[in-house]
Write an enzyme that holds these catalytic residues in place. Structure first.
Site, PDB file in Angstrom:
ATOM      1  N   LYS A   9       0.822  -1.210   0.000  1.00 53.89           N
ATOM      2  CA  LYS A   9       0.000   0.000   0.000  1.00 53.89           C
ATOM      3  C   LYS A   9       0.863   1.271   0.000  1.00 53.89           C
ATOM      4  O   LYS A   9       2.057   1.218   0.334  1.00 53.89           O
ATOM      5  CB  LYS A   9      -0.932  -0.041   1.211  1.00 53.89           C
ATOM      6  CG  LYS A   9      -1.938  -1.198   1.148  1.00 53.89           C
ATOM      7  CD  LYS A   9      -2.948  -1.141   2.293  1.00 53.89           C
ATOM      8  CE  LYS A   9      -3.983  -2.259   2.156  1.00 53.89           C
ATOM      9  NZ  LYS A   9      -5.068  -2.137   3.142  1.00 53.89           N
ATOM     10  N   TYR A  49     -12.564  -3.095  -3.638  1.00 57.47           N
ATOM     11  CA  TYR A  49     -13.119  -2.949  -2.287  1.00 57.47           C
ATOM     12  C   TYR A  49     -14.644  -2.841  -2.332  1.00 57.47           C
ATOM     13  O   TYR A  49     -15.241  -2.130  -1.520  1.00 57.47           O
ATOM     14  CB  TYR A  49     -12.494  -1.740  -1.581  1.00 57.47           C
ATOM     15  CG  TYR A  49     -11.065  -1.963  -1.111  1.00 57.47           C
ATOM     16  CD1 TYR A  49     -10.704  -3.115  -0.392  1.00 57.47           C
ATOM     17  CD2 TYR A  49     -10.070  -1.029  -1.362  1.00 57.47           C
ATOM     18  CE1 TYR A  49      -9.407  -3.324   0.043  1.00 57.47           C
ATOM     19  CE2 TYR A  49      -8.765  -1.239  -0.916  1.00 57.47           C
ATOM     20  CZ  TYR A  49      -8.438  -2.380  -0.219  1.00 57.47           C
ATOM     21  OH  TYR A  49      -7.148  -2.591   0.231  1.00 57.47           O
ATOM     22  N   PHE A  57     -15.821   4.636   6.301  1.00 55.54           N
ATOM     23  CA  PHE A  57     -14.400   4.899   6.081  1.00 55.54           C
ATOM     24  C   PHE A  57     -13.979   4.750   4.620  1.00 55.54           C
ATOM     25  O   PHE A  57     -12.812   4.979   4.278  1.00 55.54           O
ATOM     26  CB  PHE A  57     -13.532   3.989   6.970  1.00 55.54           C
ATOM     27  CG  PHE A  57     -13.724   2.508   6.740  1.00 55.54           C
ATOM     28  CD1 PHE A  57     -13.103   1.858   5.692  1.00 55.54           C
ATOM     29  CD2 PHE A  57     -14.546   1.759   7.590  1.00 55.54           C
ATOM     30  CE1 PHE A  57     -13.275   0.495   5.481  1.00 55.54           C
ATOM     31  CE2 PHE A  57     -14.725   0.395   7.385  1.00 55.54           C
ATOM     32  CZ  PHE A  57     -14.087  -0.238   6.325  1.00 55.54           C
ATOM     33  N   ARG A  85      -2.048 -14.884   4.364  1.00 52.89           N
ATOM     34  CA  ARG A  85      -2.962 -14.245   5.338  1.00 52.89           C
ATOM     35  C   ARG A  85      -2.418 -14.425   6.763  1.00 52.89           C
ATOM     36  O   ARG A  85      -2.489 -13.517   7.573  1.00 52.89           O
ATOM     37  CB  ARG A  85      -4.384 -14.817   5.223  1.00 52.89           C
ATOM     38  CG  ARG A  85      -5.168 -14.391   3.984  1.00 52.89           C
ATOM     39  CD  ARG A  85      -5.458 -12.916   3.864  1.00 52.89           C
ATOM     40  NE  ARG A  85      -6.254 -12.354   4.920  1.00 52.89           N
ATOM     41  CZ  ARG A  85      -6.982 -11.229   4.812  1.00 52.89           C
ATOM     42  NH1 ARG A  85      -7.018 -10.556   3.649  1.00 52.89           N
ATOM     43  NH2 ARG A  85      -7.632 -10.761   5.826  1.00 52.89           N
ATOM     44  N   THR A  91      -6.355  -7.398  10.417  1.00 50.55           N
ATOM     45  CA  THR A  91      -6.538  -6.171   9.631  1.00 50.55           C
ATOM     46  C   THR A  91      -6.017  -4.940  10.375  1.00 50.55           C
ATOM     47  O   THR A  91      -5.320  -4.102   9.792  1.00 50.55           O
ATOM     48  CB  THR A  91      -8.033  -6.001   9.286  1.00 50.55           C
ATOM     49  OG1 THR A  91      -8.459  -7.156   8.562  1.00 50.55           O
ATOM     50  CG2 THR A  91      -8.264  -4.760   8.440  1.00 50.55           C
ATOM     51  N   ARG A 102       1.901  -6.950   9.488  1.00 55.28           N
ATOM     52  CA  ARG A 102       1.178  -5.794  10.031  1.00 55.28           C
ATOM     53  C   ARG A 102       1.565  -5.562  11.496  1.00 55.28           C
ATOM     54  O   ARG A 102       1.718  -4.423  11.933  1.00 55.28           O
ATOM     55  CB  ARG A 102      -0.335  -6.008   9.887  1.00 55.28           C
ATOM     56  CG  ARG A 102      -0.825  -5.848   8.447  1.00 55.28           C
ATOM     57  CD  ARG A 102      -2.232  -6.391   8.275  1.00 55.28           C
ATOM     58  NE  ARG A 102      -2.818  -6.034   6.980  1.00 55.28           N
ATOM     59  CZ  ARG A 102      -3.950  -6.531   6.526  1.00 55.28           C
ATOM     60  NH1 ARG A 102      -4.644  -7.416   7.236  1.00 55.28           N
ATOM     61  NH2 ARG A 102      -4.421  -6.150   5.344  1.00 55.28           N
ATOM     62  N   ASN A 112      -2.353  -0.270   6.789  1.00 53.62           N
ATOM     63  CA  ASN A 112      -1.916  -1.559   7.341  1.00 53.62           C
ATOM     64  C   ASN A 112      -0.996  -2.341   6.395  1.00 53.62           C
ATOM     65  O   ASN A 112      -1.067  -3.553   6.299  1.00 53.62           O
ATOM     66  CB  ASN A 112      -3.136  -2.371   7.773  1.00 53.62           C
ATOM     67  CG  ASN A 112      -4.086  -2.619   6.632  1.00 53.62           C
ATOM     68  OD1 ASN A 112      -3.839  -2.176   5.511  1.00 53.62           O
ATOM     69  ND2 ASN A 112      -5.163  -3.338   6.887  1.00 53.62           N
ATOM     70  N   HIS A 115      -2.182  -5.490   1.241  1.00 55.08           N
ATOM     71  CA  HIS A 115      -3.411  -6.241   0.956  1.00 55.08           C
ATOM     72  C   HIS A 115      -3.014  -7.642   0.544  1.00 55.08           C
ATOM     73  O   HIS A 115      -2.012  -7.822  -0.156  1.00 55.08           O
ATOM     74  CB  HIS A 115      -4.204  -5.596  -0.196  1.00 55.08           C
ATOM     75  CG  HIS A 115      -5.222  -6.550  -0.777  1.00 55.08           C
ATOM     76  ND1 HIS A 115      -6.465  -6.723  -0.218  1.00 55.08           N
ATOM     77  CD2 HIS A 115      -5.156  -7.435  -1.815  1.00 55.08           C
ATOM     78  CE1 HIS A 115      -7.132  -7.654  -0.903  1.00 55.08           C
ATOM     79  NE2 HIS A 115      -6.349  -8.107  -1.875  1.00 55.08           N
ATOM     80  N   GLU A 126      -8.673 -11.442  -8.357  1.00 55.42           N
ATOM     81  CA  GLU A 126      -7.841 -10.266  -8.075  1.00 55.42           C
ATOM     82  C   GLU A 126      -6.581 -10.239  -8.941  1.00 55.42           C
ATOM     83  O   GLU A 126      -6.166  -9.171  -9.394  1.00 55.42           O
ATOM     84  CB  GLU A 126      -7.481 -10.225  -6.579  1.00 55.42           C
ATOM     85  CG  GLU A 126      -8.712  -9.930  -5.727  1.00 55.42           C
ATOM     86  CD  GLU A 126      -8.427  -9.868  -4.229  1.00 55.42           C
ATOM     87  OE1 GLU A 126      -7.273 -10.089  -3.802  1.00 55.42           O
ATOM     88  OE2 GLU A 126      -9.383  -9.577  -3.478  1.00 55.42           O
TER      89      GLU A 126
HETATM   90  N1  UDP Z   1     -10.236  -0.794   6.584  1.00 50.61           N
HETATM   91  C1  UDP Z   1     -10.331   0.377   7.325  1.00 50.61           C
HETATM   92  N2  UDP Z   1     -11.135   0.392   8.441  1.00 50.61           N
HETATM   93  C2  UDP Z   1     -11.837  -0.713   8.847  1.00 50.61           C
HETATM   94  C3  UDP Z   1     -11.746  -1.900   8.084  1.00 50.61           C
HETATM   95  C4  UDP Z   1     -10.933  -1.915   6.964  1.00 50.61           C
HETATM   96  O1  UDP Z   1      -9.710   1.385   6.971  1.00 50.61           O
HETATM   97  O2  UDP Z   1     -12.557  -0.645   9.864  1.00 50.61           O
HETATM   98  C5  UDP Z   1      -9.364  -0.821   5.389  1.00 50.61           C
HETATM   99  C6  UDP Z   1      -8.005  -1.466   5.682  1.00 50.61           C
HETATM  100  O3  UDP Z   1      -7.016  -0.769   4.934  1.00 50.61           O
HETATM  101  C7  UDP Z   1      -8.217  -2.879   5.155  1.00 50.61           C
HETATM  102  C8  UDP Z   1      -9.106  -2.627   3.938  1.00 50.61           C
HETATM  103  O4  UDP Z   1      -9.996  -1.583   4.370  1.00 50.61           O
HETATM  104  O5  UDP Z   1      -6.995  -3.518   4.822  1.00 50.61           O
HETATM  105  C9  UDP Z   1      -9.896  -3.834   3.477  1.00 50.61           C
HETATM  106  O6  UDP Z   1     -10.654  -4.337   4.552  1.00 50.61           O
HETATM  107  P1  UDP Z   1     -10.833  -5.901   4.786  1.00 50.61           P
HETATM  108  O7  UDP Z   1     -11.922  -6.067   5.792  1.00 50.61           O
HETATM  109  O8  UDP Z   1     -10.981  -6.591   3.480  1.00 50.61           O
HETATM  110  O9  UDP Z   1      -9.457  -6.296   5.528  1.00 50.61           O
HETATM  111  P2  UDP Z   1      -8.159  -7.077   4.997  1.00 50.61           P
HETATM  112  O10 UDP Z   1      -8.625  -8.172   4.080  1.00 50.61           O
HETATM  113  O11 UDP Z   1      -7.279  -6.060   4.284  1.00 50.61           O
HETATM  114  O12 UDP Z   1      -7.495  -7.608   6.243  1.00 50.61           O
HETATM  115 MG    MG Z   2      -9.923  -8.071   2.479  1.00 55.72          MG
END
Ligand code: UDP
Ligand code: MG
Length: 154
Positions: A9, A49, A57, A85, A91, A102, A112, A115, A126
């Site tokens: 990112k 997304y 957000f 993962r 997250t 992370r 974070n 992705h 993807e």
């Molecule tokens: N995100 C955020 N606030 C939240 C949840 C997610 O800013 O409360 C952002 C964060 O950058 C995250 C991305 O949205 O990586 C995608 O969210 P997801 O739930 O898919 O999490 P990930 O798969 O990245 O762990």
């Molecule tokens: Mg995700």
């Protein structure tokens, strides 16, 4: 072999952590099948997304993901989606376990670091979203036989 889509990112690019994060994936034994820099537009981010477009957000996330170009990668390995993962952690970086990417490099829920695809099915979608077919390379590193037992590669 399974593949997954990684995005380093903008915060990772700005903080000079690109090399370090890629190094962790390589040292784990994952194969880089594709890698490039991209400036992400609204359209691809709204698609990527889509599960979050209605969240409060989302505008902040969109802006954050466009702050600088990103590095996109396709990584290959046995069970690579689950492996990556686990490597990246929760997250919210403040809650991500120490030892995860992370957990070791981040302090934010939004900023974070990385992705990573969350299922093999989404990974296929993807990888196609971010890479043209000619940008993904199918090769076998000579280290493969030292990385896996023969029966793990079937
Ligand atoms: N995100 C955020 N606030 C939240 C949840 C997610 O800013 O409360 C952002 C964060 O950058 C995250 C991305 O949205 O990586 C995608 O969210 P997801 O739930 O898919 O999490 P990930 O798969 O990245 O762990
Ligand atoms: Mg995700």
């Amino acid at each position: 072999m399974q593949q997954t889509l990684i995005i380093l990112k903008p915060s990772t690019v700005q903080r000079g952590l690109v090399g370090e994060v890629i190094d962790r994936f390589q040292k784990k034994g994952l194969i880089i099948a594709g890698i490039k820099m991209m400036q992400l537009g609204d359209e691809i981010l709204r698609e990527h997304y889509a599960h979050l477009v209605d969240k409060p957000f989302f505008p902040s996330l969109l802006k954050s993901m466009q702050a600088t170009p990103v590095i996109v990668m396709c990584l290959r390995g046995v069970d690579v989606v689950e492996v990556v993962r686990a490597m990246i952690g929760a997250t919210n970086s403040r809650k991500a376990a120490p030892g995860t990417i992370r957990g070791d490099y981040g302090m934010s829920g939004q900023e974070n670091i990385v992705h990573a695809s969350d299922s093999p099915e989404n990974a296929e979608i993807e990888v196609r979203r971010f890479f043209a077919p000619g940008e993904i390379f199918d090769y076998s590193p000579v280290t493969l036989s030292a990385t896996y037992a023969a029966d793990e590669l079937k």
